[in-house]
Motif scaffolding. Structure first.
Motif, PDB file in Angstrom:
ATOM      1  N   VAL A 234      64.611  61.372 -10.111  1.00  0.00           N
ATOM      2  CA  VAL A 234      64.420  60.250 -11.038  1.00  0.00           C
ATOM      3  C   VAL A 234      65.779  59.740 -11.510  1.00  0.00           C
ATOM      4  O   VAL A 234      66.598  60.499 -12.008  1.00  0.00           O
ATOM      5  N   ARG A 235      66.004  58.435 -11.327  1.00  0.00           N
ATOM      6  CA  ARG A 235      67.221  57.789 -11.806  1.00  0.00           C
ATOM      7  C   ARG A 235      66.909  56.352 -12.202  1.00  0.00           C
ATOM      8  O   ARG A 235      66.174  55.655 -11.498  1.00  0.00           O
ATOM      9  N   PHE A 236      67.491  55.895 -13.294  1.00  0.00           N
ATOM     10  CA  PHE A 236      67.296  54.514 -13.734  1.00  0.00           C
ATOM     11  C   PHE A 236      68.285  53.586 -13.063  1.00  0.00           C
ATOM     12  O   PHE A 236      69.418  53.967 -12.766  1.00  0.00           O
ATOM     13  N   THR A 237      67.849  52.346 -12.859  1.00  0.00           N
ATOM     14  CA  THR A 237      68.760  51.302 -12.412  1.00  0.00           C
ATOM     15  C   THR A 237      69.553  50.800 -13.610  1.00  0.00           C
ATOM     16  O   THR A 237      69.219  51.079 -14.764  1.00  0.00           O
ATOM     17  N   ALA A 238      70.604  50.056 -13.325  1.00  0.00           N
ATOM     18  CA  ALA A 238      71.393  49.452 -14.394  1.00  0.00           C
ATOM     19  C   ALA A 238      70.486  48.561 -15.238  1.00  0.00           C
ATOM     20  O   ALA A 238      69.669  47.817 -14.719  1.00  0.00           O
ATOM     21  N   GLY A 239      70.614  48.683 -16.559  1.00  0.00           N
ATOM     22  CA  GLY A 239      69.752  47.925 -17.449  1.00  0.00           C
ATOM     23  C   GLY A 239      68.439  48.617 -17.761  1.00  0.00           C
ATOM     24  O   GLY A 239      67.649  48.113 -18.566  1.00  0.00           O
ATOM     25  N   ASP A 285      71.255  58.941  -6.735  1.00  0.00           N
ATOM     26  CA  ASP A 285      71.970  58.522  -7.927  1.00  0.00           C
ATOM     27  C   ASP A 285      72.216  57.023  -7.828  1.00  0.00           C
ATOM     28  O   ASP A 285      72.216  56.448  -6.737  1.00  0.00           O
ATOM     29  N   VAL A 286      72.408  56.398  -8.990  1.00  0.00           N
ATOM     30  CA  VAL A 286      72.572  54.954  -9.061  1.00  0.00           C
ATOM     31  C   VAL A 286      73.925  54.630  -9.694  1.00  0.00           C
ATOM     32  O   VAL A 286      74.297  55.212 -10.721  1.00  0.00           O
ATOM     33  N   GLY A 291      74.938  48.724  -9.224  1.00  0.00           N
ATOM     34  CA  GLY A 291      73.513  48.790  -8.940  1.00  0.00           C
ATOM     35  C   GLY A 291      73.171  49.487  -7.639  1.00  0.00           C
ATOM     36  O   GLY A 291      71.988  49.645  -7.311  1.00  0.00           O
ATOM     37  N   ALA A 292      74.183  49.918  -6.879  1.00  0.00           N
ATOM     38  CA  ALA A 292      73.927  50.581  -5.593  1.00  0.00           C
ATOM     39  C   ALA A 292      73.203  51.909  -5.800  1.00  0.00           C
ATOM     40  O   ALA A 292      73.449  52.630  -6.770  1.00  0.00           O
TER      41      ALA A 292
END
Length: 309
Positions: A234-239, A285-286, A291-292
């Protein structure tokens, strides 16, 4: 290099990511099984943890894909990896699930591989009665404040989520082995959002569970998106608009809509990336700046980079 195919059984939405086929520049440096990847978006670095006999356990690339250096000291079997940036510098945290003299630990390294801190008793699998006695700790997430979240249980006797202060004291601990509320079966990945919530990939129970980061209180769970395969990462995107989830057994990345505040609600898949057969995406990982999305693939023995369209 394995190519990705795209499909989305959920909606007719636009593609969100494309594979960067030029990353890395020299894939021959992947000589073992690539279990984990961490982005240092401040310094433009990507750290890869790999396993195998006589292979460097940590590889360091630039975000452009150039191989920089590797290190190996006191890392036995890396499982999770995380870069912690502060105003005074950066460090690399690694969870080690090895069974030898370095295993069952969570370790902090300098960017060049100098060992700075060891949590747990090296070589000794622990019981959940002792907070800092780990048994195959799966992943770690460190906040800017230095507060630490560890999911402890990649198949060991512990199935728990542990929060530590910046001086490594227990703040709260949640979880026992089971499928009830707040219980875990192989808690495999952990991340924290901007709204004070801790998100855990509860792999064996095929769900994501969410907790209040201050109190450890259970806030909700998502299982509807994971009938085919449990969430591995689980990883969040930017924002913090989306949550990127790896599903190893079906070789897929799912992008879920993240609820901003309030109710967790039900999970909604807004996009998916279907990887090639036997790719086996393990942890992702983000890069919170570009945003990659970087995907550590233990089947393909590589890390791939996906860039937002």
């Amino acid at each position: 290099v394995l190519k990705a195919e795209y499909f989305s059984p959920w909606r007719g939405e636009q593609q969100m990511y494309k594979l960067d086929i030029g990353w890395p520049k020299s894939p021959e440096h992947f000589t073992g099984q690539t279990f984990c990847v961490a982005v240092d978006s401040v310094h433009g670095l990507v750290y890869v943890g790999q396993r195998g006999d006589n292979v460097p356990k940590v590889l360091v690339f630039s975000e452009e894909g150039y191989f920089l250096h590797s290190w190996n000291d006191t890392v036995e079997m890396p499982h999770g990896i995380f870069v912690w940036n502060t105003v005074i510098g950066s460090s690399v945290w690694i969870t080690d699930v090895g069974t030898g003299k370095y295993g069952h630990t969570v370790k902090q390294y300098s960017p060049s591989g100098k060992l700075m801190q060891v949590l747990g008793t090296p070589g000794n699998a622990g019981s959940s009665l002792i907070p800092l006695q780990f048994d195959q700790p799966a992943e770690i997430f460190v906040e800017e404040t230095g507060e630490i979240y560890v999911v402890d249980g990649d198949g060991g006797m512990n199935n728990r989520l542990l929060k530590l202060s910046d001086d490594y004291k227990e703040i709260w601990l949640s979880g026992t082995n089971g499928s009830g509320i707040g219980q875990f079966k192989i808690p495999h990945s952990v991340t924290v959002d901007a709204y004070g919530r801790v998100w855990v990939a509860d792999r064996g129970n095929k769900r994501i569970q969410v907790f209040d980061k201050v109190t450890g209180e259970w806030l909700g769970s998502w299982s509807g998106c994971f009938s085919e395969d449990g969430p591995y990462s689980v990883r969040f995107t930017a924002g913090y608009k989306y949550l990127v989830v790896a599903q190893l057994n079906i070789n897929r990345l799912a992008v879920l809509a993240a609820p901003p505040v309030g109710s967790i609600g039900d999970c909604v898949v807004v996009h998916s990336v279907q990887l090639a057969e036997e790719t086996k995406p393990h942890l992702v990982d983000v890069d919170m700046r570009s945003g990659a999305v970087y995907v550590a693939e233990i089947g393909a023995q590589q890390v791939q980079k996906y860039v937002p369209l």
